[in-house]
Write a protein that holds these residues in place. Structure first.
Motif, PDB file in Angstrom:
ATOM      1  N   GLN A 199       0.835  -1.145   0.127  1.00  0.00           N
ATOM      2  CA  GLN A 199      -0.008   0.172  -0.095  1.00  0.00           C
ATOM      3  C   GLN A 199       0.838   1.357  -0.139  1.00  0.00           C
ATOM      4  OE1 GLN A 199      -3.315   0.390  -0.473  1.00  0.00           O
ATOM      5  NE2 GLN A 199      -4.296  -1.275   0.021  1.00  0.00           N
ATOM      6  N   LEU A 200       1.936   1.265   0.702  1.00  0.00           N
ATOM      7  CA  LEU A 200       2.861   2.530   0.693  1.00  0.00           C
ATOM      8  C   LEU A 200       3.396   2.637  -0.493  1.00  0.00           C
ATOM      9  CD1 LEU A 200       4.594   1.919   4.331  1.00  0.00           C
ATOM     10  CD2 LEU A 200       2.757   3.828   3.645  1.00  0.00           C
ATOM     11  N   MET A 201       3.854   1.809  -1.187  1.00  0.00           N
ATOM     12  CA  MET A 201       4.438   1.770  -2.593  1.00  0.00           C
ATOM     13  C   MET A 201       3.326   2.147  -3.588  1.00  0.00           C
ATOM     14  SD  MET A 201       7.291  -1.338  -3.077  1.00  0.00           S
ATOM     15  CE  MET A 201       6.045  -2.649  -2.448  1.00  0.00           C
ATOM     16  N   ALA A 202       2.114   1.716  -3.535  1.00  0.00           N
ATOM     17  CA  ALA A 202       0.896   1.997  -4.348  1.00  0.00           C
ATOM     18  C   ALA A 202       0.473   3.528  -4.275  1.00  0.00           C
ATOM     19  CB  ALA A 202      -0.300   1.048  -4.049  1.00  0.00           C
ATOM     20  N   HIS A 203       0.755   4.050  -3.036  1.00  0.00           N
ATOM     21  CA  HIS A 203       0.553   5.329  -2.732  1.00  0.00           C
ATOM     22  C   HIS A 203       1.653   6.357  -2.788  1.00  0.00           C
ATOM     23  CE1 HIS A 203      -3.221   3.520  -1.139  1.00  0.00           C
ATOM     24  NE2 HIS A 203      -3.824   4.695  -1.243  1.00  0.00           N
ATOM     25  N   GLY A 204       2.756   5.926  -3.483  1.00  0.00           N
ATOM     26  CA  GLY A 204       3.927   6.911  -3.817  1.00  0.00           C
ATOM     27  C   GLY A 204       5.088   6.674  -3.190  1.00  0.00           C
ATOM     28  N   ARG A 205       5.385   5.632  -2.166  1.00  0.00           N
ATOM     29  CA  ARG A 205       6.583   5.638  -1.410  1.00  0.00           C
ATOM     30  C   ARG A 205       7.291   5.011  -2.307  1.00  0.00           C
ATOM     31  NH1 ARG A 205       9.711   8.045   1.768  1.00  0.00           N
ATOM     32  NH2 ARG A 205       9.599   7.766   3.913  1.00  0.00           N
ATOM     33  N   ALA A 206       8.471   5.351  -2.471  1.00  0.00           N
ATOM     34  CA  ALA A 206       9.629   4.639  -3.582  1.00  0.00           C
ATOM     35  C   ALA A 206       9.987   2.958  -2.981  1.00  0.00           C
ATOM     36  CB  ALA A 206      10.813   5.241  -3.454  1.00  0.00           C
ATOM     37  N   ALA A 207      10.016   2.394  -3.626  1.00  0.00           N
ATOM     38  CA  ALA A 207      10.151   1.010  -3.365  1.00  0.00           C
ATOM     39  C   ALA A 207      11.466   0.470  -2.802  1.00  0.00           C
ATOM     40  CB  ALA A 207      10.085  -0.250  -4.737  1.00  0.00           C
ATOM     41  N   ASN A 208      12.504   1.428  -3.119  1.00  0.00           N
ATOM     42  CA  ASN A 208      13.691   1.065  -2.376  1.00  0.00           C
ATOM     43  C   ASN A 208      14.138   1.829  -0.852  1.00  0.00           C
ATOM     44  OD1 ASN A 208      13.845   3.827  -3.304  1.00  0.00           O
ATOM     45  ND2 ASN A 208      15.954   3.345  -4.299  1.00  0.00           N
ATOM     46  N   ILE A 209      12.915   2.458  -0.512  1.00  0.00           N
ATOM     47  CA  ILE A 209      12.849   3.005   0.723  1.00  0.00           C
ATOM     48  C   ILE A 209      13.282   2.105   1.882  1.00  0.00           C
ATOM     49  CG2 ILE A 209      11.605   4.129   2.708  1.00  0.00           C
ATOM     50  CD1 ILE A 209      12.294   6.213   0.503  1.00  0.00           C
ATOM     51  N   PRO A 210      14.368   2.595   2.579  1.00  0.00           N
ATOM     52  CA  PRO A 210      14.642   1.459   3.786  1.00  0.00           C
ATOM     53  C   PRO A 210      13.474   1.192   4.792  1.00  0.00           C
ATOM     54  CG  PRO A 210      16.453   3.114   3.464  1.00  0.00           C
ATOM     55  CD  PRO A 210      15.200   3.778   2.579  1.00  0.00           C
ATOM     56  N   ALA A 211      13.402  -0.089   5.270  1.00  0.00           N
ATOM     57  CA  ALA A 211      12.489  -0.461   6.020  1.00  0.00           C
ATOM     58  C   ALA A 211      13.148  -1.339   7.077  1.00  0.00           C
ATOM     59  CB  ALA A 211      11.331  -1.022   5.614  1.00  0.00           C
ATOM     60  N   ALA A 212      12.561  -1.713   8.510  1.00  0.00           N
ATOM     61  CA  ALA A 212      13.082  -2.543   9.377  1.00  0.00           C
ATOM     62  C   ALA A 212      11.889  -3.117  10.036  1.00  0.00           C
ATOM     63  CB  ALA A 212      13.941  -1.834  10.482  1.00  0.00           C
ATOM     64  N   VAL A 213      12.440  -4.255  10.677  1.00  0.00           N
ATOM     65  CA  VAL A 213      11.424  -4.933  11.681  1.00  0.00           C
ATOM     66  C   VAL A 213      12.366  -5.352  12.823  1.00  0.00           C
ATOM     67  CG1 VAL A 213      10.055  -6.945  12.028  1.00  0.00           C
ATOM     68  CG2 VAL A 213       9.632  -5.780   9.906  1.00  0.00           C
ATOM     69  N   VAL A 214      11.694  -4.688  14.078  1.00  0.00           N
ATOM     70  CA  VAL A 214      12.535  -5.213  15.253  1.00  0.00           C
ATOM     71  C   VAL A 214      11.522  -6.160  16.058  1.00  0.00           C
ATOM     72  CG1 VAL A 214      13.849  -4.089  17.267  1.00  0.00           C
ATOM     73  CG2 VAL A 214      13.705  -2.991  15.028  1.00  0.00           C
ATOM     74  N   GLU A 215      12.086  -7.199  16.439  1.00  0.00           N
ATOM     75  CA  GLU A 215      11.508  -8.228  17.263  1.00  0.00           C
ATOM     76  C   GLU A 215      11.984  -8.191  18.692  1.00  0.00           C
ATOM     77  OE1 GLU A 215      10.782 -12.669  16.056  1.00  0.00           O
ATOM     78  OE2 GLU A 215      12.672 -12.734  17.015  1.00  0.00           O
ATOM     79  N   GLN A 216      11.078  -8.125  19.538  1.00  0.00           N
ATOM     80  CA  GLN A 216      11.343  -7.908  21.216  1.00  0.00           C
ATOM     81  C   GLN A 216      12.326  -6.866  21.498  1.00  0.00           C
ATOM     82  OE1 GLN A 216      11.111 -11.710  23.266  1.00  0.00           O
ATOM     83  NE2 GLN A 216      10.774 -13.043  21.474  1.00  0.00           N
ATOM     84  N   GLY A 217      12.178  -5.895  20.723  1.00  0.00           N
ATOM     85  CA  GLY A 217      13.068  -4.688  21.106  1.00  0.00           C
ATOM     86  C   GLY A 217      13.460  -4.383  22.444  1.00  0.00           C
ATOM     87  N   THR A 218      14.598  -4.034  22.936  1.00  0.00           N
ATOM     88  CA  THR A 218      15.083  -3.715  24.140  1.00  0.00           C
ATOM     89  C   THR A 218      15.476  -4.914  25.035  1.00  0.00           C
ATOM     90  OG1 THR A 218      13.332  -3.220  25.345  1.00  0.00           O
ATOM     91  CG2 THR A 218      13.962  -1.640  24.108  1.00  0.00           C
ATOM     92  N   THR A 219      15.114  -6.197  24.916  1.00  0.00           N
ATOM     93  CA  THR A 219      15.485  -7.278  25.534  1.00  0.00           C
ATOM     94  C   THR A 219      16.539  -8.100  25.056  1.00  0.00           C
ATOM     95  OG1 THR A 219      14.026  -8.978  24.238  1.00  0.00           O
ATOM     96  CG2 THR A 219      12.747  -7.354  25.502  1.00  0.00           C
ATOM     97  N   ASP A 220      16.890  -9.286  25.657  1.00  0.00           N
ATOM     98  CA  ASP A 220      18.117 -10.035  25.159  1.00  0.00           C
ATOM     99  C   ASP A 220      17.684 -10.898  24.144  1.00  0.00           C
ATOM    100  OD1 ASP A 220      16.459 -11.736  26.612  1.00  0.00           O
ATOM    101  OD2 ASP A 220      17.935 -12.278  28.116  1.00  0.00           O
ATOM    102  N   LYS A 221      16.373 -10.869  23.368  1.00  0.00           N
ATOM    103  CA  LYS A 221      16.066 -11.561  22.464  1.00  0.00           C
ATOM    104  C   LYS A 221      15.912 -10.815  21.155  1.00  0.00           C
ATOM    105  CE  LYS A 221      13.841 -15.291  25.252  1.00  0.00           C
ATOM    106  NZ  LYS A 221      12.627 -15.853  25.456  1.00  0.00           N
ATOM    107  N   GLN A 222      16.384  -9.449  21.232  1.00  0.00           N
ATOM    108  CA  GLN A 222      16.074  -8.439  20.289  1.00  0.00           C
ATOM    109  C   GLN A 222      16.741  -9.048  18.945  1.00  0.00           C
ATOM    110  OE1 GLN A 222      16.553  -4.107  20.624  1.00  0.00           O
ATOM    111  NE2 GLN A 222      18.103  -4.384  19.270  1.00  0.00           N
ATOM    112  N   ARG A 223      15.912  -8.866  17.963  1.00  0.00           N
ATOM    113  CA  ARG A 223      16.439  -9.106  16.625  1.00  0.00           C
ATOM    114  C   ARG A 223      16.083  -8.081  15.595  1.00  0.00           C
ATOM    115  NH1 ARG A 223      15.365 -14.568  13.622  1.00  0.00           N
ATOM    116  NH2 ARG A 223      12.932 -14.507  14.436  1.00  0.00           N
ATOM    117  N   VAL A 224      16.971  -7.664  14.716  1.00  0.00           N
ATOM    118  CA  VAL A 224      16.636  -6.518  13.781  1.00  0.00           C
ATOM    119  C   VAL A 224      17.124  -6.867  12.272  1.00  0.00           C
ATOM    120  CG1 VAL A 224      17.077  -3.967  12.986  1.00  0.00           C
ATOM    121  CG2 VAL A 224      17.438  -4.760  15.403  1.00  0.00           C
ATOM    122  N   VAL A 225      15.849  -6.961  11.354  1.00  0.00           N
ATOM    123  CA  VAL A 225      16.056  -7.011  10.013  1.00  0.00           C
ATOM    124  C   VAL A 225      15.696  -5.861   9.395  1.00  0.00           C
ATOM    125  CG1 VAL A 225      15.059  -8.364   8.123  1.00  0.00           C
ATOM    126  CG2 VAL A 225      15.588  -9.637  10.396  1.00  0.00           C
TER     127      VAL A 225
END
Length: 276
Positions: A199-225
């Motif tokens: 939806q963001l690309m369909a509404h004009g955001r560039a396809a190569n805009i950086p994006a991230a997902v952070v799992e269990q942030g601030t904990t000892d199980k944190q993962r960043v993609v």
């Protein structure tokens, strides 16, 4: 010098309890116990009853005084131990019993924490209450991931949105979310990540805009993609990431590799979360 209203001093005046009790809507922060406010930590050592959600970690629960009653009310996606209406009724009932209740929520009560809904019920029922802000996931998790939400070279504004609406729809304001030079932070959106990117690309955001997902942030199980709007859904699927996750979209994500400072394994070995 300012003072708290009389009805908010009940928890501080030991032995001077009056009915009804009082409810404290307390933000537990994004996970790391050391991100609790001093006010929140003190209330946990004094409460009669603590009503807590799924996102509140063991390290924070360990701060609650042993004599307090703990009531778990869940609030996982599609799996609520108690529906919201029953939680509202529960905290009202406990307060009317003269108890001093801490309603403990992950993050901040007023940022996608349903604290506004609960405060409305308490006000309607004439139950004294106090809001204790917490570090919301957007600021806490992004900081631990090394992603500044604003930066003079990349983003002059930041928008928070939820990927899980009350009616389970994903009818967001895509036009405004797709504005350039802003950071978009989406709570509870992991399951809808492919649609969000589309939806963001369909509404004009560039396809190569950086994006991230952070799992269990601030904990000892944190993962960043990290990736782009085009690549991120596949990267997240390949790594089998699970909630709780925070989605961050915008040029600032490009700084993540340079600014990452929190390394869960190394930090845990140094006793980072020793408060627990």
């Amino acid at each position: 010098m300012s003072t708290r209203p009389t009805n908010l001093q009940r928890l501080d005046s030991v032995g001077e309890r009056r009915c009804p009790g009082i409810v404290y809507l307390v933000g537990a922060g994004p996970g790391d116990p050391e991100l609790l406010t001093l006010r929140a930590a003190r209330l946990l050592t004094q409460a009669d009853t603590v009503v807590y959600d799924h996102l509140v970690g063991d390290g924070i629960l360990g701060l609650i005084r042993k004599e307090a009653d703990l009531i778990y009310v869940g609030k996982e996606k599609s799996c609520h131990t108690l529906p919201q209406g029953e939680i509202n009724a529960l905290i009202v009932r406990l307060a009317r019993q003269g108890k001093q209740v801490v309603r403990l929520k992950g993050g901040d009560p007023f940022i996608f924490g349903r604290g506004g809904e609960e405060a409305e019920v308490l006000a309607d029922e004439d139950i004294p209450f106090e809001i204790v802000p917490g570090v919301t996931a957007a600021s806490g998790v992004s900081s631990y991931a090394g992603i500044p939400l604003t930066h003079r070279d990349y983003a002059q504004s930041c928008v928070f949105a939820t990927g899980h609406l009350k009616d389970d729809s994903l009818d967001l304001d895509w036009v405004n979310l797709a504005h350039p030079r802003q950071t978009v932070v989406i709570y509870m959106g992991l399951g809808a990540l492919p649609e969000i990117c589309r939806q963001l690309m369909a509404h004009g955001r560039a396809a190569n805009i950086p994006a991230a997902v952070v799992e269990q942030g601030t904990t000892d199980k944190q993962r960043v993609v990290t990736g782009t709007l085009t690549t991120l859904p596949q990267l997240v699927a390949e790594r089998k990431m699970k909630s709780p996750c925070l989605i961050i979209i915008g040029e600032v994500v490009a700084l993540q590799e340079k600014l990452q400072w929190f390394h869960p394994d190394a930090t845990a070995s140094l006793g980072h979360a020793a408060i627990a």
